[in-house]
Write an enzyme that holds these catalytic residues in place. Structure first.
Site: not given
Length: 390
Positions: A300, A336, A306, A263
Site C-alpha cells: 500500500h 511499501h 509516515d 485481510h
C-alpha cells in the site's frame, strides 16, 4: 479519559469549604486540559501547589536532527540504545516532528532524587521489558511487560523499577491522546464492537499523601528544555480528587483483534488516537479464513502518513530479518509492503503470534542523531528480488 474516577477524600460540592481535621483548609486545584473545555479533575492538596522556592536553571533536551527531509525506508535496532542509570537521561528521541517525539529508553534505576513533569505533552509509555510502579500525584499504577501507560501532560510522576533491565518505547504527544472515537458513543462509552472496553483500563489505585515541607526538586519539560524547579512542599500531597483527567494503564495483551475472511486494514488495530497520529496494536490472532485468502498484508502507498512499527515479540510474518526491539520507518510518499517471499509463506497459515506497536503520523518524521547510530542504512533495498541485487 472517557469515564469518571474518584480516589481519596473529596467534599460534597466543588469549590466549597473542605476542612482538615485541625480546622485548616485543603487547597483545591483544577487539573485540566484545552482551557476549560477538555478533560479535567479537581484535586485537593494538603498545601498550596504553587510554592516555588527556587528555579535552579534549565538545559536543552531537544532532539538533535540528522535527517530533516526523508524519503528512505529505515530499520533501527532499538535494543542497541545504551542503558543508562537515570530515567530522563536514558530517553533517546529517534524520530520527531512538530506533533510528537518517538523515544527509546533503557533506564536502570528508579527515579530517586527528583520528580518529573512534562508540561508540553501527553506521554504514552509502552513497557517492553521490566516491571515496577508508576507513582504520580494522582495515584499509583503497577506496570509490567506489555503495558501502555498513558500519562496526561502536567502529571507529576516517578518511575520505580524492580530490576535494572528495562526497555521502554515512548511517544510524547503535543496533542491529547484519546481512545479511538469510532469505538465510542456520543457519551464517551466504548461500544460493543470496540477491541477493548473500560474494564480493561486500569485506573490509579492508591494515593501517596505526604504532608511535608522542605526542598523538592521537580524537573519540568517545557518547549524542549528541562527546568529544575524546587518546591517548598511535597508534590504528592493530594488527599483526594475526582474527574476524567488522570493516568491509566492498558495491557496490549487485553486488546482483542478484529479479524475477517480477507485481510483487514491497519485501522482495525487502532488503540489510541490524536488529531496528528494514531497508535495501533498488532496482537496474536487468527488469520483470514477465506479459502483463497492471503494473510500477508498487501502493498500500500504511504501518501499521507509516515508509518513506524515497533516490533515487540513473536514471528513478524511480513518482514525478513526482524527481531524484537527493531523499528521500521516507511515514509510518506512511497509504497511499501511484504518482503520477498512473505506473501508465499503466508498462504495457508492460520494464525500469528506477532506483537507490535504501530505509530502513523500525518506529518513527516525527522531522524535524529541517536536514530542514525542504530540505523540499518541498507533496509530500503530489502524488497529487491535476488536477481536484482548487485
Amino acid at each position: 479519559m472517557p469515564f469518571y474516577h474518584k480516589l481519596g477524600k473529596i467534599p460534597h460540592k466543588r469549590h466549597t469549604v473542605f476542612r482538615k481535621p485541625d480546622g485548616g483548609l485543603y487547597y483545591e486545584q483544577l487539573f485540566g486540559t484545552i482551557g476549560f473545555d477538555g478533560m479535567s479533575s479537581n484535586l485537593y492538596h494538603e498545601h498550596r501547589p504553587t510554592q516555588v522556592k527556587e528555579i535552579k536553571g534549565s538545559y536543552d533536551v531537544r532532539p538533535k536532527l540528522a535527517v530533516e527531509n526523508n524519503l528512505k525506508s529505515y530499520r533501527f535496532k532499538g535494543f542497541q540504545i545504551t542503558p543508562h542509570p537515570d530515567y530522563l537521561e536514558s530517553r533517546k528521541p529517534v524520530l520527531t516532528n512538530s506533533d510528537c517525539d518517538i523515544i527509546l529508553a533503557s533506564p536502570q534505576q528508579s527515579t530517586e532524587d527528583y520528580f518529573y513533569k512534562n508540561a508540553d505533552s501527553d506521554e504514552l509509555i509502552f513497557i517492553h521489558k521490566g516491571t515496577g510502579k508508576l507513582r504520580t500525584h494522582l495515584g499509583n499504577l503497577d506496570f509490567k511487560y506489555g503495558d501502555y501507560l498513558l500519562i496526561p501532560r502536567g502529571t507529576i510522576y516517578k518511575m520505580d523499577f524492580d530490576e535494572e533491565d528495562n526497555r521502554l518505547f515512548i511517544v510524547e504527544s503535543r496533542r491529547p491522546i484519546y481512545t479511538p472515537k469510532r469505538y465510542r458513543n456520543w457519551f464517551g462509552q466504548l461500544l460493543e464492537h470496540s477491541p477493548f472496553c473500560e474494564r480493561d483500563l486500569r485506573q490509579p489505585y492508591e494515593l501517596e499523601t505526604n504532608d511535608e515541607r522542605g526542598d523538592f526538586l521537580i524537573k519540568i519539560k517545557k518547549q524542549g528544555k528541562i527546568f529544575d524547579m524546587v518546591y517548598a512542599t511535597h508534590p504528592f500531597d493530594v488527599v483526594g480528587y475526582d474527574g476524567y483527567n488522570y493516568p491509566y494503564a492498558f495491557s496490549i495483551h487485553d486488546f482483542e483483534p478484529i479479524t475477517g475472511r480477507i485481510h483487514q486494514p491497519p485501522p482495525v488495530h487502532q488503540t489510541f488516537e490524536t488529531d496528528a497520529f494514531v497508535v495501533c496494536s498488532f496482537c496474536p490472532r487468527k488469520y483470514d479464513y477465506h479459502p483463497d485468502a492471503i494473510p500477508a498484508p498487501y502493498s500500500h502507498s504511504n501518501i499521507d502518513s509516515d508509518e513506524v512499527l515497533y516490533y515487540v515479540d513473536g514471528d513478524f510474518m511480513s518482514r525478513n530479518d526482524i527481531e524484537a526491539g527493531h523499528i521500521s520507518l516507511h515514509p510518506a510518499g512511497i509504497p511499501h509492503g511484504p518482503h520477498p517471499g512473505a506473501v508465499e509463506r503466508s498462504i495457508g497459515q492460520v494464525e500469528t503470534e506477532e506483537l507490535a506497536v504501530m505509530v502513523d503520523t500525518f506529518k513527516p518524521l525527522m531522524l535524529t542523531e541517536d536514530a542514525m547510530e542504530i540505523a540499518d542504512e541498507s533496509y530500503h533495498k530489502s524488497w529487491l528480488e535476488e536477481e536484482d541485487k548487485e
